[in-house]
Design a protein around this motif. Structure first.
Motif, mmCIF file in Angstrom:
data_model
loop_
_atom_site.group_PDB
_atom_site.id
_atom_site.type_symbol
_atom_site.label_atom_id
_atom_site.label_comp_id
_atom_site.label_asym_id
_atom_site.label_seq_id
_atom_site.Cartn_x
_atom_site.Cartn_y
_atom_site.Cartn_z
ATOM 1 N N PHE A 1 0.821 -1.212 0.000
ATOM 2 C CA PHE A 1 0.000 0.000 0.000
ATOM 3 C C PHE A 1 0.856 1.265 0.000
ATOM 4 O O PHE A 1 0.503 2.248 -0.653
ATOM 5 C CB PHE A 1 -0.994 -0.007 1.160
ATOM 6 C CG PHE A 1 -2.154 -0.923 0.924
ATOM 7 C CD1 PHE A 1 -3.080 -0.657 -0.068
ATOM 8 C CD2 PHE A 1 -2.314 -2.067 1.685
ATOM 9 C CE1 PHE A 1 -4.147 -1.508 -0.301
ATOM 10 C CE2 PHE A 1 -3.380 -2.919 1.459
ATOM 11 C CZ PHE A 1 -4.302 -2.639 0.457
ATOM 12 N N LEU B 1 1.894 1.984 -3.443
ATOM 13 C CA LEU B 1 0.787 2.465 -4.276
ATOM 14 C C LEU B 1 0.338 3.886 -3.924
ATOM 15 O O LEU B 1 -0.544 4.423 -4.580
ATOM 16 C CB LEU B 1 -0.405 1.505 -4.155
ATOM 17 C CG LEU B 1 -0.173 0.086 -4.670
ATOM 18 C CD1 LEU B 1 -1.376 -0.786 -4.378
ATOM 19 C CD2 LEU B 1 0.158 0.089 -6.152
ATOM 20 N N ARG C 1 3.466 6.419 -9.556
ATOM 21 C CA ARG C 1 3.599 4.949 -9.485
ATOM 22 C C ARG C 1 2.338 4.264 -9.991
ATOM 23 O O ARG C 1 2.411 3.240 -10.673
ATOM 24 C CB ARG C 1 3.910 4.518 -8.059
ATOM 25 C CG ARG C 1 5.309 4.898 -7.635
ATOM 26 C CD ARG C 1 5.633 4.371 -6.251
ATOM 27 N NE ARG C 1 6.425 5.390 -5.585
ATOM 28 C CZ ARG C 1 6.247 5.796 -4.350
ATOM 29 N NH1 ARG C 1 5.318 5.259 -3.587
ATOM 30 N NH2 ARG C 1 7.015 6.727 -3.847
ATOM 31 N N LEU C 2 1.189 4.840 -9.684
ATOM 32 C CA LEU C 2 -0.063 4.287 -10.203
ATOM 33 C C LEU C 2 -0.110 4.412 -11.726
ATOM 34 O O LEU C 2 -0.544 3.492 -12.423
ATOM 35 C CB LEU C 2 -1.258 4.996 -9.569
ATOM 36 C CG LEU C 2 -1.416 4.812 -8.061
ATOM 37 C CD1 LEU C 2 -2.586 5.649 -7.550
ATOM 38 C CD2 LEU C 2 -1.580 3.360 -7.685
ATOM 39 N N LEU D 1 2.155 1.716 -13.253
ATOM 40 C CA LEU D 1 1.500 0.398 -13.263
ATOM 41 C C LEU D 1 0.453 0.327 -14.362
ATOM 42 O O LEU D 1 0.317 -0.694 -15.036
ATOM 43 C CB LEU D 1 0.882 0.100 -11.901
ATOM 44 C CG LEU D 1 1.889 -0.169 -10.777
ATOM 45 C CD1 LEU D 1 1.188 -0.198 -9.428
ATOM 46 C CD2 LEU D 1 2.648 -1.455 -11.035
ATOM 47 N N LEU E 1 8.538 0.545 -6.659
ATOM 48 C CA LEU E 1 7.643 -0.533 -7.091
ATOM 49 C C LEU E 1 8.368 -1.876 -7.135
ATOM 50 O O LEU E 1 7.805 -2.912 -6.785
ATOM 51 C CB LEU E 1 7.052 -0.205 -8.468
ATOM 52 C CG LEU E 1 6.078 0.964 -8.509
ATOM 53 C CD1 LEU E 1 5.766 1.352 -9.950
ATOM 54 C CD2 LEU E 1 4.800 0.624 -7.747
ATOM 55 N N LEU F 1 6.234 -5.523 -6.904
ATOM 56 C CA LEU F 1 5.134 -5.384 -7.857
ATOM 57 C C LEU F 1 5.599 -5.436 -9.310
ATOM 58 O O LEU F 1 4.815 -5.756 -10.197
ATOM 59 C CB LEU F 1 4.377 -4.082 -7.603
ATOM 60 C CG LEU F 1 3.710 -3.992 -6.232
ATOM 61 C CD1 LEU F 1 3.109 -2.602 -6.024
ATOM 62 C CD2 LEU F 1 2.652 -5.061 -6.081
ATOM 63 N N VAL G 1 -2.394 -6.623 -8.773
ATOM 64 C CA VAL G 1 -2.387 -5.204 -8.458
ATOM 65 C C VAL G 1 -3.264 -4.428 -9.441
ATOM 66 O O VAL G 1 -3.838 -3.393 -9.088
ATOM 67 C CB VAL G 1 -0.939 -4.645 -8.415
ATOM 68 C CG1 VAL G 1 -0.346 -4.503 -9.807
ATOM 69 C CG2 VAL G 1 -0.904 -3.310 -7.695
ATOM 70 N N LEU H 1 -6.126 -1.538 -8.844
ATOM 71 C CA LEU H 1 -6.229 -0.257 -9.549
ATOM 72 C C LEU H 1 -7.608 -0.075 -10.165
ATOM 73 O O LEU H 1 -8.184 1.015 -10.100
ATOM 74 C CB LEU H 1 -5.164 -0.153 -10.638
ATOM 75 C CG LEU H 1 -3.709 -0.103 -10.193
ATOM 76 C CD1 LEU H 1 -2.795 -0.014 -11.411
ATOM 77 C CD2 LEU H 1 -3.462 1.050 -9.254
#
Length: 131
Positions: free
Chosen positions: A13, A16, A21-22, A25, A56, A61, A80, A84
């Motif tokens: 978490f 994230l 970073r989101l 991904l 990450l 991840l 993951v 999202l």
């Protein structure tokens, strides 16, 4: 849940908890990407993107591989992406996940014609060395 499991969950978490970073991904959703491609997509400097990739990777991840001068990253925990997508549904995201955008990326995968111009150095054979 025991302490070590809770700690591992917290690490994920924490990884994230950053918008870039989101986005990374999301960009890695369908296929691996080189760092220069991620830079171009995000409009960020290489050092900054590499810093976010390191977080990450430390969280487990993503993973990377080297191919010549390029580093390619891919998601190692596809679950993951479900997280999202769930977050997008909760927030009411106004867009679908980005799968591929046209970018000006100099890597051999995006610009195979530039490969020789971009990486002109090569070892010469003994026959090619002028006397």
């Amino acid at each position: 849940m025991n302490n070590s499991t809770a700690e591992r969950h917290a690490q994920i978490f924490k990884a994230l908890m950053h918008p870039v970073r989101l986005q990374i991904l999301d960009l890695l959703r369908n296929d691996e990407q080189c760092v220069c491609h991620l830079e171009a997509q995000l409009g960020q400097r290489q050092a900054y993107v590499s810093q976010q990739l390191a977080v990450l990777r430390k969280a487990g991840l993503i993973s990377d591989r080297r191919d010549g001068l390029n580093s390619y990253y891919r998601i190692t925990q596809p679950e993951v992406l479900t997280m999202l997508d769930t977050a997008r549904a909760i927030v009411g995201g106004d867009e679908a996940p980005e799968t591929s955008l046209a970018v000006d990326c100099p890597c051999p995968r995006c610009s195979p014609a530039l490969e020789q111009d971009t990486y002109p150095l090569r070892l010469l054979s003994i026959e090619e060395i002028p006397c």
